[in-house]
Design an enzyme around this catalytic site. Sequence first.
Site, PDB file in Angstrom:
ATOM      1  N   SER A 136       1.449  -9.604  -1.121  1.00  5.49           N
ATOM      2  CA  SER A 136       1.021  -8.389  -0.984  1.00  5.49           C
ATOM      3  C   SER A 136       1.585  -7.778   0.382  1.00  5.49           C
ATOM      4  O   SER A 136       1.823  -6.817   0.636  1.00  5.49           O
ATOM      5  CB  SER A 136      -0.165  -8.244  -1.391  1.00  5.49           C
ATOM      6  OG  SER A 136      -1.369  -9.170  -0.592  1.00  5.49           O
ATOM      7  N   GLU A 183      -9.599   7.666   3.871  1.00 10.94           N
ATOM      8  CA  GLU A 183     -10.390   6.763   4.643  1.00 10.94           C
ATOM      9  C   GLU A 183     -10.058   5.593   4.769  1.00 10.94           C
ATOM     10  O   GLU A 183      -9.200   5.025   4.113  1.00 10.94           O
ATOM     11  CB  GLU A 183     -12.017   6.739   3.743  1.00 10.94           C
ATOM     12  CG  GLU A 183     -11.966   5.520   2.794  1.00 10.94           C
ATOM     13  CD  GLU A 183     -11.102   5.728   1.583  1.00 10.94           C
ATOM     14  OE1 GLU A 183     -10.810   6.864   1.246  1.00 10.94           O
ATOM     15  OE2 GLU A 183     -10.728   4.553   1.058  1.00 10.94           O
ATOM     16  N   LYS A 185       0.783  -1.285   0.014  1.00 13.44           N
ATOM     17  CA  LYS A 185      -0.014   0.135  -0.036  1.00 13.44           C
ATOM     18  C   LYS A 185       0.810   1.252  -0.112  1.00 13.44           C
ATOM     19  O   LYS A 185       0.315   2.245  -0.423  1.00 13.44           O
ATOM     20  CB  LYS A 185      -1.112  -0.036   1.138  1.00 13.44           C
ATOM     21  CG  LYS A 185      -2.098  -1.007   0.756  1.00 13.44           C
ATOM     22  CD  LYS A 185      -3.150  -0.672   1.926  1.00 13.44           C
ATOM     23  CE  LYS A 185      -4.552  -1.433   1.710  1.00 13.44           C
ATOM     24  NZ  LYS A 185      -4.228  -3.137   1.897  1.00 13.44           N
TER      25      LYS A 185
HETATM   26  C1  LIG Z   1      -5.167  -3.835   1.292  1.00 10.95           C
HETATM   27  C2  LIG Z   1      -4.738  -5.007   1.244  1.00 10.95           C
HETATM   28  C3  LIG Z   1      -4.954  -6.040   0.255  1.00 10.95           C
HETATM   29  C4  LIG Z   1      -6.147  -5.819  -0.685  1.00 10.95           C
HETATM   30  O1  LIG Z   1      -5.899  -4.564  -1.468  1.00 10.95           O
HETATM   31  P1  LIG Z   1      -5.800  -4.334  -2.966  1.00 10.95           P
HETATM   32  O2  LIG Z   1      -6.103  -2.980  -3.305  1.00 10.95           O
HETATM   33  O3  LIG Z   1      -6.737  -5.510  -3.664  1.00 10.95           O
HETATM   34  O4  LIG Z   1      -4.456  -4.814  -3.279  1.00 10.95           O
HETATM   35  C5  LIG Z   1      -4.136  -7.110  -0.107  1.00 10.95           C
HETATM   36  N1  LIG Z   1      -3.182  -7.417   0.461  1.00 10.95           N
HETATM   37  C6  LIG Z   1      -2.815  -6.597   1.772  1.00 10.95           C
HETATM   38  C7  LIG Z   1      -1.412  -7.138   2.552  1.00 10.95           C
HETATM   39  C8  LIG Z   1      -3.245  -5.459   2.027  1.00 10.95           C
HETATM   40  O5  LIG Z   1      -3.066  -4.926   3.064  1.00 10.95           O
END
Ligand SMILES: *Cc1c(COP(=O)(O)O)cnc(C)c1O
Length: 398
Positions: free
Chosen positions: A382, A116, A94
Site C-alpha cells: 500500500s 481530517e 490514498k
Molecule cells: C493510510 C494507510 C493505510 C491504512 O488505510 P486503509 O484505508 O486501511 O488502506 C495503509 N497503508 C498505507 C501506506 C497508508 O498510508
Amino acid sequence: MIKEKMKYSVDKNGYYGKFGGAYIPEMLYPNVEELRENYLQIMESAEFREQFSKLLKDYVGRPTPLFLAERLSDKYNARIYLKREDLCHTGAHKVNNTIGQIILARKLGKRKIIAETGAGQHGVATATVCALMGMECIVYMGSVDMERQKPNVERMRILGTQVEPAKSGSQTLKDATNEAMRHWINNPTDTHYIIGSVVGPHPYPDMVTRFQSVISEEIRFQLKEAEGTEHPDYVLACVGGGSNAAGAFYHFLDHDDVHLVAVEAAGHGVGSGESAATTALGKPGVLHGSKTLLMQTADGQVIEPYSISAGLDYPGIGPIHAHLFNTGRVKFMNATDEEAMKAGIELSRLEGIIPAIESAHAFAALQKLDFKPDDVVVINLSGRGDKDLETYIKWGKY
Ligand SMILES: *Cc1c(COP(=O)(O)O)cnc(C)c1O
C-alpha cells in the site's frame, strides 16, 4: 465505473448486511444527501471517467506495476506478486481516492475542500490534489498529532493547505473529525468533505471503495498477462479503515476461489490492551457515521487503539469489512508490531523495497499461511517506507 450488481455491494439504503448506513446529526443531512443523490451518476459519466483515468495515468503514475518477487517467492514457496501502490505519486494508494473525490467535488460545483487527518497521510494526499486543482483546502488535525507528525504538517503547508489544530478532547483523530463535521455543517453549499478511507456515513464507504477498486481492476489484467489467468489464489492487504484492502479485493469478491486475507494491527498483542485488531476485539456500534465493528468498553466508550503504524491506529473498520468478516468471505488475521517490523526488514533485504509499516503487516501474514508451490499470491504493497524511517531507526533491529 462499476455498474453490475455484485453480491457484496452496498444496498440501496447504504448497508452491507447489517453494517453501514448514515448515522449523522440532522444538520449534516443535506450535505450527505446531496452526495448520495449524485455520486453514482457523476462517477459513471463519460466525462468523469475520462478525467479520472487521465489523472491516474499522467499524475499518479498508474497502472502501478505488478511485480513478481522472486526471492520472497522462494522463501515462502509460492508465486508472490507485489502490487506496487508504493509507487503512486505521494507514496501510497490514498491519492487514488483524493483524485476521485476532488473531481467529483468540482462536478458538484464545490470550491472548497476540508478533510481530517490522523497521521497526516490523508491530509497530504488531499493537500496535493487541492494544489493540483487550485482549490482552497483546510485540514483538521489534533494538536497532539500535529506535534507527532511534524513533517506531514509542513508538507501540507508547503502545498498551500491551512492546517487547523483540533484542541478539544484527546486532541487526536476523533477530535479532528468532529471539527471537520462542524465546519461542513456551517458551510454546506460551497464545501466538500474528503474522507480518507472506506468509513463514514453512506455513500462514503461505497464511493471510496469504487475509487480504490482501480487496484484490483489492474491486478486482473496484469495477472492475465503474467500468469494467463485473471484470478490469483490469494490477495493479502493490511487494514486500517480498509480502503487499500477494499480496492485490492473488490473485483475478486464474487469469485470464491480467490482467498482474500485482511491483516489488522495487533500492536503489542491482541490481549495486551494495546492493539488495533478490530475484528478480534470489536463489537457492533456506531463510529464516524456508520454502523460497524469497533473496539469499545462494555458501556460503549471507544477504546483508544494502538499500533506502531500510524495508519492502522484506528478503533474501527469500514462497514464493508465488518460485513466481509461476518460472512466469512474475507479471512481476518493480525500481526504485532514486532512481526510487522521484521517483515518490513525482510522485504527490504529480499527485494530492495522498504515498505510502509502499514503494508509490512500484510507481509507478516505470509509465514502464517499455508501455500502450495503453484499458488499465485498478490500482496497489496500500500505504501513506501520513507515516511517511517524514524520508526525503523528507533526499532533498530536490522
Ligand atoms: C493510510 C494507510 C493505510 C491504512 O488505510 P486503509 O484505508 O486501511 O488502506 C495503509 N497503508 C498505507 C501506506 C497508508 O498510508
